[in-house]
Scaffold this motif. Sequence first.
Motif, PDB file in Angstrom:
ATOM      1  N   ILE A  22       0.778  -1.214  -0.102  1.00  0.00           N
ATOM      2  CA  ILE A  22       0.204   0.022   0.028  1.00  0.00           C
ATOM      3  C   ILE A  22       0.878   1.295  -0.031  1.00  0.00           C
ATOM      4  N   GLU A  23       1.974   1.200   0.758  1.00  0.00           N
ATOM      5  CA  GLU A  23       2.777   2.315   1.032  1.00  0.00           C
ATOM      6  C   GLU A  23       3.511   2.382  -0.576  1.00  0.00           C
ATOM      7  N   ALA A  24       4.093   1.260  -0.849  1.00  0.00           N
ATOM      8  CA  ALA A  24       4.647   1.513  -2.372  1.00  0.00           C
ATOM      9  C   ALA A  24       3.962   2.025  -3.333  1.00  0.00           C
ATOM     10  N   ILE A  25       2.612   1.726  -3.359  1.00  0.00           N
ATOM     11  CA  ILE A  25       1.867   2.258  -4.410  1.00  0.00           C
ATOM     12  C   ILE A  25       1.394   3.721  -4.540  1.00  0.00           C
ATOM     13  N   GLN A  26       1.699   4.281  -3.219  1.00  0.00           N
ATOM     14  CA  GLN A  26       1.735   5.648  -2.859  1.00  0.00           C
ATOM     15  C   GLN A  26       3.010   6.557  -3.252  1.00  0.00           C
ATOM     16  N   ASP A  27       4.000   5.734  -2.831  1.00  0.00           N
ATOM     17  CA  ASP A  27       5.559   6.370  -2.895  1.00  0.00           C
ATOM     18  C   ASP A  27       6.310   5.175  -2.961  1.00  0.00           C
ATOM     19  N   PHE A  28       7.018   4.872  -3.944  1.00  0.00           N
ATOM     20  CA  PHE A  28       8.205   3.986  -3.972  1.00  0.00           C
ATOM     21  C   PHE A  28       9.299   4.209  -3.494  1.00  0.00           C
ATOM     22  N   ASP A  29       9.979   3.788  -2.647  1.00  0.00           N
ATOM     23  CA  ASP A  29      11.620   4.000  -2.358  1.00  0.00           C
ATOM     24  C   ASP A  29      11.939   5.654  -2.167  1.00  0.00           C
ATOM     25  N   ASN A  30      10.891   6.469  -1.563  1.00  0.00           N
ATOM     26  CA  ASN A  30      11.038   7.720  -1.436  1.00  0.00           C
ATOM     27  C   ASN A  30      11.485   8.617  -2.654  1.00  0.00           C
ATOM     28  N   ILE A  35       4.802   2.838  -6.975  1.00  0.00           N
ATOM     29  CA  ILE A  35       5.621   1.359  -7.595  1.00  0.00           C
ATOM     30  C   ILE A  35       4.754   1.181  -9.106  1.00  0.00           C
ATOM     31  N   LEU A  36       3.520   1.291  -9.169  1.00  0.00           N
ATOM     32  CA  LEU A  36       2.888   1.071 -10.337  1.00  0.00           C
ATOM     33  C   LEU A  36       3.244   1.998 -11.515  1.00  0.00           C
TER      34      LEU A  36
END
Length: 356
Positions: A22-30, A35-36
């Motif tokens: 969920i976090e990575a969908i918003q913001d991947f790796d800062n 991620i999408l």
Amino acid sequence: MKKYNFNAGPCVLPREAIASAIEAIQDFDNTGIGILEISHRTPGWERVMKETADLWRELLNIPDNYKVLFLTGGASTQFFEVAANLLNKKAAYMQTGVWAKKAIKEAKFYGEVEVIASSEDKNYSYIPKNYTIPADVDYLHITTNNTIYGTEMHEDIDSPVTLVADMSSDIMSCPVDISKYGLIYGGAQKNVGPAGVSFVIVREDILGKIDRKLPAMVDYRSHISEDSMYNTPPVFSIFVMHETLKWVKNMGGVGVMHKLNKEKAAILYDVIDQSKMFVGTAAKEDRSLMNVCFVMADEHKDKEAAFLEFAKERGMVGIKGHRLVGGFRASIYNACPREAVEALAQCIRDFEDEIN
Ligand SMILES: *Cc1c(COP(=O)(O)O)cnc(C)c1O
């Protein structure tokens, strides 16, 4: 109501992996990009790819002469890809279920197939023990866990020829002696991630021995030389696999998983064995730790629908058996919590008490 997920695949994933996804969908790796939406050439992504392969190596003790690949098309694509890459003249197959049967069908496009053992005579309720592995075959193919029938091979077998295994539904559930295998494959969606990615672990020296030419996407060597990025990889599925494997590592690794899985399976099998109403379908010594299959005893067959309804009211999801076996199936993969298994065991006991 709290739901307990016993689906056979796709199926329950670790809560930690879902939270990271969920976090990575918003913001991947800062990066400020989800991620999408990132490019698979982003340095942060290349790091995830490498870490995912490294986690596989670490968790399963994969020797250096093996490659770990992340491909698409599911285990069903591997049914023919294995044969395309390895089958010159003849291959041996063990027929332990419908997935094995499909693998056999696909291999026949490439060469001769000898079925050296089959448990079809008893609706695949056991693992054949008496068979001879011919010396003149290119490989032997086995299915280590038969998801639909709830049977599992509990030992790595010794094979004089290259051993190929479909481990779709028991990979990472117990330690495996990788050195006994030439190639291991599976879809991720049973034990190591969401649908959309499959894994292949292959000893490099078995490749390049066939006479036929292969399209690049079918040739494992194209994927090896590009570190599974010959074409766009299924970025999100691999990310969730990465998080799932991190969870396995944090839990203590596959040895710990195996111990927990044995305990979980015992809870259900004990209840079934003590019950007068339910019976297990698989031969005891071959019972799967991942898929617990059971039916109602003949005199209670008319209560199947009632039990499904009873279980549904208690939050049980996905326990209807596959149509080829009937009855019930509880898939209790790594990420299925013990609490869910205990709730189902209680549900079985309560139903029996209520009827009696
Ligand atoms: C689910 C399953 C398959 C099929 O996997 P797909 O990824 O849907 O192609 C093959 N073999 C086994 C043992 C399975 O459990």
